[in-house]
Design a protein around this motif. Structure first.
Motif, PDB file in Angstrom:
ATOM      1  N   ALA A  20       0.770  -1.095  -0.015  1.00 28.73           N
ATOM      2  CA  ALA A  20       0.259  -0.115  -0.077  1.00 28.73           C
ATOM      3  C   ALA A  20       0.963   1.138  -0.014  1.00 28.73           C
ATOM      4  CB  ALA A  20      -0.963  -0.142   1.111  1.00 28.73           C
ATOM      5  N   ALA A  21       1.921   1.292   0.833  1.00 29.47           N
ATOM      6  CA  ALA A  21       2.822   2.402   0.817  1.00 29.47           C
ATOM      7  C   ALA A  21       3.397   2.656  -0.603  1.00 29.47           C
ATOM      8  CB  ALA A  21       3.836   2.226   1.738  1.00 29.47           C
ATOM      9  N   GLU A  22       3.894   1.619  -1.089  1.00 33.47           N
ATOM     10  CA  GLU A  22       4.301   1.790  -2.586  1.00 33.47           C
ATOM     11  C   GLU A  22       3.334   2.422  -3.497  1.00 33.47           C
ATOM     12  OE1 GLU A  22       5.605  -2.178  -3.998  1.00 33.47           O
ATOM     13  OE2 GLU A  22       7.028  -2.495  -2.302  1.00 33.47           O
ATOM     14  N   HIS A  23       2.351   1.871  -3.451  1.00 37.63           N
ATOM     15  CA  HIS A  23       1.396   2.283  -4.216  1.00 37.63           C
ATOM     16  C   HIS A  23       0.983   3.823  -4.241  1.00 37.63           C
ATOM     17  CE1 HIS A  23      -2.426   2.158  -6.858  1.00 37.63           C
ATOM     18  NE2 HIS A  23      -2.918   2.858  -5.769  1.00 37.63           N
ATOM     19  N   VAL A  24       0.826   4.123  -2.679  1.00 42.92           N
ATOM     20  CA  VAL A  24       0.653   5.543  -2.262  1.00 42.92           C
ATOM     21  C   VAL A  24       1.648   6.416  -2.991  1.00 42.92           C
ATOM     22  CG1 VAL A  24       0.555   7.250  -0.419  1.00 42.92           C
ATOM     23  CG2 VAL A  24      -1.210   5.163  -0.459  1.00 42.92           C
ATOM     24  N   ALA A  25       2.787   5.848  -2.649  1.00 48.07           N
ATOM     25  CA  ALA A  25       4.263   6.917  -3.018  1.00 48.07           C
ATOM     26  C   ALA A  25       4.085   7.397  -4.692  1.00 48.07           C
ATOM     27  CB  ALA A  25       5.404   6.005  -2.737  1.00 48.07           C
ATOM     28  N   GLU A  26       3.740   6.287  -5.319  1.00 48.87           N
ATOM     29  CA  GLU A  26       3.598   6.354  -6.807  1.00 48.87           C
ATOM     30  C   GLU A  26       2.318   7.259  -7.114  1.00 48.87           C
ATOM     31  OE1 GLU A  26       3.852   3.995 -10.706  1.00 48.87           O
ATOM     32  OE2 GLU A  26       4.416   2.884  -8.989  1.00 48.87           O
ATOM     33  N   TYR A  27       1.226   6.744  -6.764  1.00 53.88           N
ATOM     34  CA  TYR A  27      -0.163   7.400  -7.140  1.00 53.88           C
ATOM     35  C   TYR A  27      -1.043   8.474  -6.291  1.00 53.88           C
ATOM     36  CZ  TYR A  27       0.564   3.664 -10.467  1.00 53.88           C
ATOM     37  OH  TYR A  27       0.996   2.572 -11.600  1.00 53.88           O
ATOM     38  N   GLY A  28      -0.542   8.417  -4.958  1.00 56.38           N
ATOM     39  CA  GLY A  28      -1.244   9.215  -3.966  1.00 56.38           C
ATOM     40  C   GLY A  28      -1.983   8.648  -3.250  1.00 56.38           C
ATOM     41  N   GLY A  29      -2.673   9.115  -2.092  1.00 49.88           N
ATOM     42  CA  GLY A  29      -3.589   8.411  -1.143  1.00 49.88           C
ATOM     43  C   GLY A  29      -3.239   8.353   0.217  1.00 49.88           C
ATOM     44  N   ILE A  30      -3.602   7.728   0.715  1.00 51.16           N
ATOM     45  CA  ILE A  30      -3.455   7.589   2.437  1.00 51.16           C
ATOM     46  C   ILE A  30      -2.947   5.885   2.763  1.00 51.16           C
ATOM     47  CG2 ILE A  30      -4.488   7.841   4.604  1.00 51.16           C
ATOM     48  CD1 ILE A  30      -6.167  10.061   3.392  1.00 51.16           C
ATOM     49  N   VAL A  31      -2.016   5.730   3.244  1.00 51.90           N
ATOM     50  CA  VAL A  31      -1.699   4.719   4.132  1.00 51.90           C
ATOM     51  C   VAL A  31      -2.098   4.812   5.518  1.00 51.90           C
ATOM     52  CG1 VAL A  31       0.034   3.152   4.672  1.00 51.90           C
ATOM     53  CG2 VAL A  31       0.380   4.212   2.538  1.00 51.90           C
ATOM     54  N   HIS A  32      -3.073   3.843   5.871  1.00 53.12           N
ATOM     55  CA  HIS A  32      -3.588   3.817   7.403  1.00 53.12           C
ATOM     56  C   HIS A  32      -3.162   2.505   8.105  1.00 53.12           C
ATOM     57  CE1 HIS A  32      -6.971   4.358  10.316  1.00 53.12           C
ATOM     58  NE2 HIS A  32      -5.983   4.548  10.756  1.00 53.12           N
ATOM     59  N   LEU A  33      -2.676   2.337   8.957  1.00 49.04           N
ATOM     60  CA  LEU A  33      -2.356   1.254   9.606  1.00 49.04           C
ATOM     61  C   LEU A  33      -3.032   1.297  10.866  1.00 49.04           C
ATOM     62  CD1 LEU A  33      -0.313  -1.174  10.432  1.00 49.04           C
ATOM     63  CD2 LEU A  33       1.178   0.303  11.454  1.00 49.04           C
ATOM     64  N   PHE A  34      -3.826   0.183  10.944  1.00 53.12           N
ATOM     65  CA  PHE A  34      -4.891   0.166  12.017  1.00 53.12           C
ATOM     66  C   PHE A  34      -4.474  -1.263  12.902  1.00 53.12           C
ATOM     67  CE2 PHE A  34      -8.967  -0.975  13.630  1.00 53.12           C
ATOM     68  CZ  PHE A  34      -9.319   0.034  14.464  1.00 53.12           C
ATOM     69  N   LEU A  35      -4.027  -1.276  14.091  1.00 53.61           N
ATOM     70  CA  LEU A  35      -3.837  -2.386  14.677  1.00 53.61           C
ATOM     71  C   LEU A  35      -4.285  -2.251  16.100  1.00 53.61           C
ATOM     72  CD1 LEU A  35      -0.325  -3.449  13.464  1.00 53.61           C
ATOM     73  CD2 LEU A  35      -2.250  -4.682  12.936  1.00 53.61           C
ATOM     74  N   HIS A  36      -4.620  -3.065  16.942  1.00 58.11           N
ATOM     75  CA  HIS A  36      -4.670  -2.886  18.485  1.00 58.11           C
ATOM     76  C   HIS A  36      -3.694  -3.574  18.891  1.00 58.11           C
ATOM     77  CE1 HIS A  36      -8.907  -1.566  18.216  1.00 58.11           C
ATOM     78  NE2 HIS A  36      -9.273  -2.596  17.230  1.00 58.11           N
ATOM     79  N   GLY A  37      -3.033  -3.046  20.025  1.00 51.37           N
ATOM     80  CA  GLY A  37      -1.918  -3.539  20.732  1.00 51.37           C
ATOM     81  C   GLY A  37      -2.125  -4.833  21.413  1.00 51.37           C
ATOM     82  N   TRP A  38      -3.458  -5.261  21.666  1.00 51.68           N
ATOM     83  CA  TRP A  38      -3.562  -6.566  22.108  1.00 51.68           C
ATOM     84  C   TRP A  38      -3.627  -7.576  21.008  1.00 51.68           C
ATOM     85  CZ3 TRP A  38      -7.475  -9.588  20.277  1.00 51.68           C
ATOM     86  CH2 TRP A  38      -8.528  -8.785  19.566  1.00 51.68           C
ATOM     87  N   GLU A  39      -3.877  -7.063  19.698  1.00 52.77           N
ATOM     88  CA  GLU A  39      -3.643  -8.190  18.568  1.00 52.77           C
ATOM     89  C   GLU A  39      -2.260  -8.250  18.447  1.00 52.77           C
ATOM     90  OE1 GLU A  39      -7.556  -7.252  15.917  1.00 52.77           O
ATOM     91  OE2 GLU A  39      -5.903  -5.567  16.166  1.00 52.77           O
ATOM     92  N   VAL A  40      -1.379  -7.231  18.475  1.00 43.90           N
ATOM     93  CA  VAL A  40      -0.032  -7.297  17.998  1.00 43.90           C
ATOM     94  C   VAL A  40       0.555  -8.086  19.154  1.00 43.90           C
ATOM     95  CG1 VAL A  40       2.136  -6.256  17.994  1.00 43.90           C
ATOM     96  CG2 VAL A  40       0.172  -5.199  17.173  1.00 43.90           C
ATOM     97  N   ALA A  41       0.109  -8.254  20.499  1.00 45.43           N
ATOM     98  CA  ALA A  41       0.711  -8.932  21.626  1.00 45.43           C
ATOM     99  C   ALA A  41       0.493 -10.489  21.611  1.00 45.43           C
ATOM    100  CB  ALA A  41       0.355  -8.078  22.937  1.00 45.43           C
ATOM    101  N   GLU A  42      -0.990 -10.694  21.388  1.00 44.06           N
ATOM    102  CA  GLU A  42      -1.549 -11.904  21.071  1.00 44.06           C
ATOM    103  C   GLU A  42      -0.774 -12.712  20.007  1.00 44.06           C
ATOM    104  OE1 GLU A  42      -5.818 -13.138  19.541  1.00 44.06           O
ATOM    105  OE2 GLU A  42      -5.798 -12.795  21.799  1.00 44.06           O
ATOM    106  N   ARG A  43      -0.366 -12.090  18.769  1.00 43.98           N
ATOM    107  CA  ARG A  43      -0.020 -12.898  17.862  1.00 43.98           C
ATOM    108  C   ARG A  43       1.542 -12.655  17.892  1.00 43.98           C
ATOM    109  NH1 ARG A  43      -4.784 -10.373  15.789  1.00 43.98           N
ATOM    110  NH2 ARG A  43      -6.215 -11.839  15.031  1.00 43.98           N
ATOM    111  N   ASP A  44       2.229 -12.210  18.754  1.00 44.11           N
ATOM    112  CA  ASP A  44       3.771 -11.950  19.034  1.00 44.11           C
ATOM    113  C   ASP A  44       4.324 -11.235  17.754  1.00 44.11           C
ATOM    114  OD1 ASP A  44       5.936 -11.737  20.162  1.00 44.11           O
ATOM    115  OD2 ASP A  44       6.661 -13.840  19.722  1.00 44.11           O
TER     116      ASP A  44
END
Length: 103
Positions: A25-49
């Motif tokens: 997505a970042a590559e695409h936005v760098a080339e064509y414009g737009g918004i890269v949005h990272l949406f994660l919950h801390g508990w999900e990151v922790a649960e999945r290590d």
């Protein structure tokens, strides 16, 4: 939706892991414009290590000179300033297709 499936196939190359999807997505936005949005919950990151993957992804995004990191509040302020100087339809289009650029 068909357009989402097409984007998943052509832009995101069927990426199954969140980090690969985010960086594509970042590559695409760098080339064509737009918004890269990272949406994660801390508990999900922790649960999945996934802390190491998150650290790597954030570092890789920070290294991309074409992108500007902004908070949700900063992005909203940018959208509001565009909205106050354009019609609602134009502001909506600009928010969806233009990247936030460095001053």
């Amino acid at each position: 939706n068909l357009s989402g499936l097409l984007a998943y196939a052509t832009t995101f190359r069927f990426a199954k892991d969140w980090r690969g999807h985010l960086l594509t997505a970042a590559e695409h936005v760098a080339e064509y414009g737009g918004i890269v949005h990272l949406f994660l919950h801390g508990w999900e990151v922790a649960e999945r290590d996934e802390w190491r993957n998150l650290e790597i992804a954030v570092r890789e995004l920070a290294d991309r000179q074409q992108l500007t990191c902004v908070t949700n509040g900063e992005l909203f302020a940018k959208w509001q300033s565009l909205r106050s100087t354009t019609s609602d339809n134009e502001a909506s289009l600009l928010a969806n297709v233009s990247r936030v650029t460095k001053p």
